[in-house]
Scaffold this active site. Structure first.
Site, short mmCIF file in Angstrom:
data_model
loop_
_atom_site.label_atom_id
_atom_site.label_comp_id
_atom_site.label_asym_id
_atom_site.label_seq_id
_atom_site.Cartn_x
_atom_site.Cartn_y
_atom_site.Cartn_z
N GLY A 1 0.82 -1.20 0.00
CA GLY A 1 0.00 0.00 0.00
C GLY A 1 0.85 1.25 0.00
N GLY B 1 0.73 5.54 1.19
CA GLY B 1 0.07 6.60 1.94
C GLY B 1 0.68 7.93 1.58
N GLY C 1 4.62 7.60 2.45
CA GLY C 1 5.48 6.49 2.07
C GLY C 1 4.69 5.30 1.59
N ASP D 1 -3.04 11.70 11.39
CA ASP D 1 -4.17 11.79 10.46
C ASP D 1 -3.83 12.80 9.39
OD1 ASP D 1 -6.61 11.26 9.40
OD2 ASP D 1 -7.77 12.14 11.02
#
Length: 124
Positions: A2, A4, A7, A120
């Site tokens: 995945g 984000g 990174g 967040d």
């Protein structure tokens, strides 16, 4: 595995002993004798005494087959920051801004003291 904002996540194995990372979606609960979803464990950690009034309380959580349900405190009156600022026509006076920042810094400090880092991302 995945990507984000800050990174990418890759699956790996340590060559020296074949150790693979554990499932990072679960952590040992500080109040239950089992591993629980990360979001639950982190909420339990920040809700440990002494309580911090700047942090929303976890009331209960449920483990459903396809999701986790977290029941969180909802203070009354309650409004998100975006709506709050919209109601002020987009601007807060210095005292209001100072109070908002004090609450945010207090919450972040308490999270940090309890071993929780909140990263967040901003949503537009």
């Amino acid at each position: 595995m995945g990507e984000g904002s800050y990174g990418s996540v890759f699956k790996g194995t340590r060559i020296s002993d074949g150790l693979q990372p554990t499932d990072s979606r679960y952590l040992q609960s500080p109040v239950e004798s089992k591993a629980v979803p990360v979001e639950v464990a982190l909420m339990q950690m920040v809700n440990e005494p002494p309580v911090c009034n700047s942090i929303i309380k976890l009331i209960e959580w449920f483990d459903e087959p396809d999701q986790y349900i977290l029941v969180l405190e909802r203070p009354d009156p309650c409004v998100d920051l975006k709506s709050f600022l919209h109601n002020l026509r987009g601007y807060a006076d210095e005292e209001t801004a100072r109070n908002i920042m004090l609450l945010a810094v207090e919450a972040a400090s308490q999270c940090s003291l309890r071993g929780v880092l909140h990263r967040d991302t901003c949503h537009r």
